[in-house]
Design a protein around this motif. Structure first.
Motif, PDB file in Angstrom:
ATOM      1  N   GLY A  76      36.277 -49.566  20.108  1.00  0.00           N
ATOM      2  CA  GLY A  76      35.517 -49.392  21.332  1.00  0.00           C
ATOM      3  C   GLY A  76      34.113 -49.940  21.309  1.00  0.00           C
ATOM      4  O   GLY A  76      33.329 -49.646  22.219  1.00  0.00           O
ATOM      5  N   PHE A  77      33.753 -50.701  20.274  1.00  0.00           N
ATOM      6  CA  PHE A  77      32.414 -51.277  20.210  1.00  0.00           C
ATOM      7  C   PHE A  77      32.239 -52.283  21.349  1.00  0.00           C
ATOM      8  O   PHE A  77      33.171 -53.030  21.663  1.00  0.00           O
TER       9      PHE A  77
ATOM     10  N   ASP B 182      28.339 -55.382  10.384  1.00  0.00           N
ATOM     11  CA  ASP B 182      29.769 -55.703  10.466  1.00  0.00           C
ATOM     12  C   ASP B 182      30.614 -54.437  10.562  1.00  0.00           C
ATOM     13  O   ASP B 182      31.630 -54.412  11.268  1.00  0.00           O
ATOM     14  N   ARG B 183      30.213 -53.387   9.859  1.00  0.00           N
ATOM     15  CA  ARG B 183      30.969 -52.133   9.923  1.00  0.00           C
ATOM     16  C   ARG B 183      30.936 -51.540  11.324  1.00  0.00           C
ATOM     17  O   ARG B 183      31.958 -51.079  11.853  1.00  0.00           O
ATOM     18  N   LEU B 184      29.757 -51.550  11.945  1.00  0.00           N
ATOM     19  CA  LEU B 184      29.636 -50.984  13.286  1.00  0.00           C
ATOM     20  C   LEU B 184      30.365 -51.830  14.321  1.00  0.00           C
ATOM     21  O   LEU B 184      30.974 -51.297  15.254  1.00  0.00           O
ATOM     22  N   ARG B 185      30.317 -53.119  14.167  1.00  0.00           N
ATOM     23  CA  ARG B 185      30.996 -53.993  15.124  1.00  0.00           C
ATOM     24  C   ARG B 185      32.513 -53.901  15.006  1.00  0.00           C
ATOM     25  O   ARG B 185      33.232 -54.237  15.949  1.00  0.00           O
TER      26      ARG B 185
ATOM     27  N   ASP C 201      27.469 -44.935  23.780  1.00  0.00           N
ATOM     28  CA  ASP C 201      27.685 -43.595  24.328  1.00  0.00           C
ATOM     29  C   ASP C 201      27.135 -42.505  23.415  1.00  0.00           C
ATOM     30  O   ASP C 201      26.723 -41.442  23.895  1.00  0.00           O
ATOM     31  N   ARG C 202      27.110 -42.754  22.115  1.00  0.00           N
ATOM     32  CA  ARG C 202      26.634 -41.736  21.178  1.00  0.00           C
ATOM     33  C   ARG C 202      25.119 -41.594  21.200  1.00  0.00           C
ATOM     34  O   ARG C 202      24.595 -40.593  20.699  1.00  0.00           O
TER      35      ARG C 202
END
Length: 353
Positions: free
Chosen positions: A95-96, A88-91, A102-103
């Motif tokens: 820009g997700f 949930d944090r990453l989503r 890209d990283r």
């Protein structure tokens, strides 16, 4: 067709609930179910996490290696899992999913050279002298090493050292290339070791990371205790990404992960000695039998001590057999209860041989 027959093709839980309602029983109180049971699982497998984050499996493994995605080890061991809160944090990041993808975007030699606007030969020279370091590699069909570089690091290098992308090659770099120097594998090992050390605080796990860069002969020269060496081998991290299926490919990758230059080997040995001293101060390495409780006979109360069973003629018959009536079929019945045999009725006394 009644309600019970209609729901037989569904899951067992749904079938039991519908059958209970049909029989007039009270439906279960769903408000009493806790959030852990009603909500989604606290962690998910790596494959499921990669799908939810929009990453390929190789990109996901690289993101975990770089520390972009946090993982959790199950209490009983096994493959690492990703927490639902981490997904949930990453989503929720800006820009997700393009920002995360890209990283972890990588490029080979040809693509990296085109990205920097130079020839592949010049880019290979920059990589050999250590100006740019690979982040991963794989073996092609000819078992040749193909290095991969982070695009994010390539663009940062181009902005930081624009003079190295054109013009005359510096004398120091030209001397290293003329002597056949190549620091790509060494830099990859150094960066891999640093990232693995940043992900653990356990002293023995850190020592295992240091030991993974030494071959068995070098490891035995530093760690003379065989139990400590075995524990370091069991605790060492997994191999590189994209393990090949062939035996020769695995051997090539394992060889690439070992230090091969004298000064690099010495550096790894010194760091292993320091990490090993910290590990020994924290706890000793496990040895055979450490997981089984040991009981001192003197610590057992006298009332609980069992006297030894007599084994001489006093406790046996004249021919060394146990005294008392013989019970035919007892052994077969015991084996049957243990699942090791099939019980059979005892034979008549006249036919017993």
């Amino acid at each position: 067709m009644n309600a019970t027959e209609t729901t037989c093709g569904r899951t067992t839980g749904t079938y039991a609930t519908r059958r209970g309602r049909t029989a007039g029983e009270r439906a279960p109180d769903r408000s009493a179910v806790g959030p852990a049971a009603a909500g989604p699982a606290a962690t998910v497998a790596s494959g499921r996490a990669a799908q939810e984050l929009g990453l390929k499996r190789g990109e996901f493994d690289l993101a975990v290696h770089l520390g972009l995605i946090g993982t959790e080890t199950p209490p009983g061991g096994g493959n690492p899992r990703v927490g639902r809160a981490e997904i949930d944090r990453l989503r929720a990041t800006a820009g997700f999913p393009d920002s995360l993808r890209d990283r972890v975007r990588t490029a080979g030699t040809a693509e990296a050279a085109a990205l920097l606007g130079i020839s592949p030969v010049r880019f290979t020279g920059l990589a050999r002298v250590g100006c740019v370091s690979p982040v991963a590699f794989y073996l092609n069909r000819y078992r040749a090493v193909v290095w991969l570089y982070l695009v994010e690091e390539l663009t940062a290098f181009a902005a930081r050292e624009p003079e190295l992308l054109g013009g005359r090659t510096p004398d120091g770099m030209r001397a290293v290339l003329k002597a056949g120097g190549d620091r790509r594998a060494r830099n990859w090992r150094a960066h891999r070791t640093g990232r693995l050390l940043s992900r653990t605080a356990d002293p023995w796990a850190r020592a295992a990371v240091r030991a993974s860069a030494l071959d068995p002969v070098q490891l035995a020269g530093v760690v003379d205790d065989p139990y400590e060496r075995a524990y370091l081998v069991r605790t060492r991290p997994a191999g590189a990404f994209g393990r090949p299926g062939s035996v020769s490919g695995r051997e090539a990758m394992e060889q690439l992960m070992l230090a091969d230059e004298p000064d690099e080997i010495l550096w790894c040995r010194v760091n292993l000695v320091m990490e090993l001293d910290r590990a020994r101060e924290s706890r000793p390495a496990p040895r055979p039998g450490d997981d089984r409780p040991r009981c001192d006979p003197a610590a057992v109360p006298p009332g609980l001590r069992v006297p030894p069973r007599p084994v001489g003629r006093e406790g046996r018959g004249g021919h060394g057999r146990p005294t008392g009536p013989r019970r035919p079929g007892l052994r077969l019945r015991l084996l049957s209860r243990l699942g090791l045999g099939t019980a059979a009725p005892p034979r008549p006394p006249g036919r017993d041989r």
